[in-house]
Design a protein around this motif. Structure first.
Motif, PDB file in Angstrom:
ATOM      1  N   THR A   1    -149.625   0.644  -0.174  1.00 30.38           N
ATOM      2  CA  THR A   1    -150.871   0.768  -0.354  1.00 30.38           C
ATOM      3  C   THR A   1    -151.419   1.838  -1.110  1.00 30.38           C
ATOM      4  OG1 THR A   1    -151.066  -0.632   1.574  1.00 30.38           O
ATOM      5  CG2 THR A   1    -153.428   0.251   0.655  1.00 30.38           C
ATOM      6  N   THR A   2    -152.364   1.524  -2.062  1.00 27.81           N
ATOM      7  CA  THR A   2    -152.829   2.767  -3.039  1.00 27.81           C
ATOM      8  C   THR A   2    -154.494   2.705  -2.843  1.00 27.81           C
ATOM      9  OG1 THR A   2    -151.092   3.242  -4.256  1.00 27.81           O
ATOM     10  CG2 THR A   2    -153.021   3.919  -5.197  1.00 27.81           C
ATOM     11  N   ALA A   3    -155.078   3.849  -2.606  1.00 30.10           N
ATOM     12  CA  ALA A   3    -156.654   3.694  -2.897  1.00 30.10           C
ATOM     13  C   ALA A   3    -156.885   4.434  -4.176  1.00 30.10           C
ATOM     14  CB  ALA A   3    -157.159   4.397  -1.768  1.00 30.10           C
ATOM     15  N   LEU A   4    -157.975   3.782  -4.974  1.00 29.19           N
ATOM     16  CA  LEU A   4    -158.410   4.398  -6.209  1.00 29.19           C
ATOM     17  C   LEU A   4    -159.881   4.710  -5.859  1.00 29.19           C
ATOM     18  CD1 LEU A   4    -156.307   1.729  -7.049  1.00 29.19           C
ATOM     19  CD2 LEU A   4    -156.204   3.285  -9.007  1.00 29.19           C
ATOM     20  N   THR A   5    -160.239   5.837  -6.474  1.00 27.78           N
ATOM     21  CA  THR A   5    -161.755   6.027  -6.646  1.00 27.78           C
ATOM     22  C   THR A   5    -162.235   5.436  -8.008  1.00 27.78           C
ATOM     23  OG1 THR A   5    -161.570   8.343  -7.367  1.00 27.78           O
ATOM     24  CG2 THR A   5    -162.039   8.058  -5.039  1.00 27.78           C
ATOM     25  N   VAL A   6    -163.130   4.887  -7.880  1.00 26.85           N
ATOM     26  CA  VAL A   6    -163.684   4.010  -9.150  1.00 26.85           C
ATOM     27  C   VAL A   6    -165.382   4.838  -9.192  1.00 26.85           C
ATOM     28  CG1 VAL A   6    -164.555   2.116 -10.321  1.00 26.85           C
ATOM     29  CG2 VAL A   6    -162.639   2.081  -8.684  1.00 26.85           C
ATOM     30  N   ALA A   7    -165.608   5.616 -10.333  1.00 27.75           N
ATOM     31  CA  ALA A   7    -166.937   6.198 -10.674  1.00 27.75           C
ATOM     32  C   ALA A   7    -167.549   5.906 -12.066  1.00 27.75           C
ATOM     33  CB  ALA A   7    -166.796   7.659 -10.201  1.00 27.75           C
ATOM     34  N   GLY A   8    -168.583   5.673 -12.092  1.00 24.06           N
ATOM     35  CA  GLY A   8    -169.417   5.364 -13.412  1.00 24.06           C
ATOM     36  C   GLY A   8    -169.718   4.096 -13.502  1.00 24.06           C
ATOM     37  N   ASP A   9    -169.893   3.700 -14.826  1.00 27.20           N
ATOM     38  CA  ASP A   9    -170.469   2.275 -15.046  1.00 27.20           C
ATOM     39  C   ASP A   9    -169.181   1.361 -15.271  1.00 27.20           C
ATOM     40  OD1 ASP A   9    -173.031   3.252 -15.168  1.00 27.20           O
ATOM     41  OD2 ASP A   9    -173.160   3.123 -17.270  1.00 27.20           O
ATOM     42  N   LEU A  10    -169.497   0.097 -14.544  1.00 32.64           N
ATOM     43  CA  LEU A  10    -168.314  -0.915 -14.607  1.00 32.64           C
ATOM     44  C   LEU A  10    -169.036  -1.956 -15.323  1.00 32.64           C
ATOM     45  CD1 LEU A  10    -165.464  -1.994 -14.095  1.00 32.64           C
ATOM     46  CD2 LEU A  10    -166.279  -2.676 -11.719  1.00 32.64           C
ATOM     47  N   ASP A  11    -168.738  -1.976 -16.876  1.00 35.28           N
ATOM     48  CA  ASP A  11    -169.323  -2.974 -17.576  1.00 35.28           C
ATOM     49  C   ASP A  11    -168.427  -3.393 -18.702  1.00 35.28           C
ATOM     50  OD1 ASP A  11    -169.260  -0.854 -19.256  1.00 35.28           O
ATOM     51  OD2 ASP A  11    -171.354  -0.239 -19.113  1.00 35.28           O
ATOM     52  N   LEU A  12    -168.969  -4.188 -19.638  1.00 32.28           N
ATOM     53  CA  LEU A  12    -168.039  -4.594 -20.841  1.00 32.28           C
ATOM     54  C   LEU A  12    -167.595  -3.652 -21.608  1.00 32.28           C
ATOM     55  CD1 LEU A  12    -167.374  -6.878 -22.998  1.00 32.28           C
ATOM     56  CD2 LEU A  12    -169.383  -6.409 -24.212  1.00 32.28           C
ATOM     57  N   ASN A  13    -167.938  -2.393 -21.692  1.00 30.47           N
ATOM     58  CA  ASN A  13    -167.107  -1.276 -22.302  1.00 30.47           C
ATOM     59  C   ASN A  13    -165.957  -0.564 -21.454  1.00 30.47           C
ATOM     60  OD1 ASN A  13    -168.806  -1.530 -24.744  1.00 30.47           O
ATOM     61  ND2 ASN A  13    -170.465  -0.321 -23.514  1.00 30.47           N
ATOM     62  N   THR A  14    -166.027  -0.828 -20.116  1.00 28.48           N
ATOM     63  CA  THR A  14    -164.995  -0.147 -19.268  1.00 28.48           C
ATOM     64  C   THR A  14    -164.328  -1.141 -18.523  1.00 28.48           C
ATOM     65  OG1 THR A  14    -166.710   0.162 -17.375  1.00 28.48           O
ATOM     66  CG2 THR A  14    -166.651   1.885 -19.223  1.00 28.48           C
ATOM     67  N   ALA A  15    -164.599  -2.196 -18.185  1.00 28.30           N
ATOM     68  CA  ALA A  15    -163.921  -3.352 -17.315  1.00 28.30           C
ATOM     69  C   ALA A  15    -162.472  -3.202 -17.571  1.00 28.30           C
ATOM     70  CB  ALA A  15    -164.463  -4.613 -17.483  1.00 28.30           C
TER      71      ALA A  15
END
Length: 123
Positions: free
Chosen positions: A16-30
């Motif tokens: 199992t791995t945990a990832l931190t996600v930060a910022g905008d999750l949108d068309l440009n970054t998905a």
């Protein structure tokens, strides 16, 4: 203005791995999220996404999460969401997607089913 997206490994315990996600999750970054998580899933069965730092999520971001969920199911793994912000929770609720994800209120709660390996006793 797009603030970008950062996806970083926070911790790994066995498969199992945990990832931190930060910022905008949108068309440009998905696609950044999808590629990063799929890469992690090559070596780990379960991915926990700590979404505390997500500042915005649109339908493209939701679609990336749905595709990742399907990918994990097809490969026998799991995708777990931890601490999605209020805007993201609304999106999950409005679309009904919240019912198909395992969602925890915090990263610590998400780790509870995956305790760290016990340290062997010293002789």
């Amino acid at each position: 203005m797009n603030s970008g997206l950062r996806v970083e490994v926070a911790d790994t315990r066995e498969r199992t791995t945990a990832l931190t996600v930060a910022g905008d999750l949108d068309l440009n970054t998905a696609d950044v999220l999808r590629r990063t998580v799929e890469g992690v899933l090559r070596d780990h069965r379960t991915a926990i996404l700590d979404l505390t730092g997500v500042t915005f999520c649109d339908s493209s971001g939701l679609n990336a999460l749905l595709r990742l969920r399907r990918h994990t199911q097809e490969t026998g793994g799991r995708l777990v969401l931890a601490a999605p912000p209020a805007q993201m929770l609304r999106l999950l609720t409005i679309t009904g997607a919240g019912t198909i994800f395992t969602v925890y209120g915090s990263l610590a709660e998400a780790w509870e089913p995956h305790p760290p390996a016990a340290t062997p006793p010293t002789a």
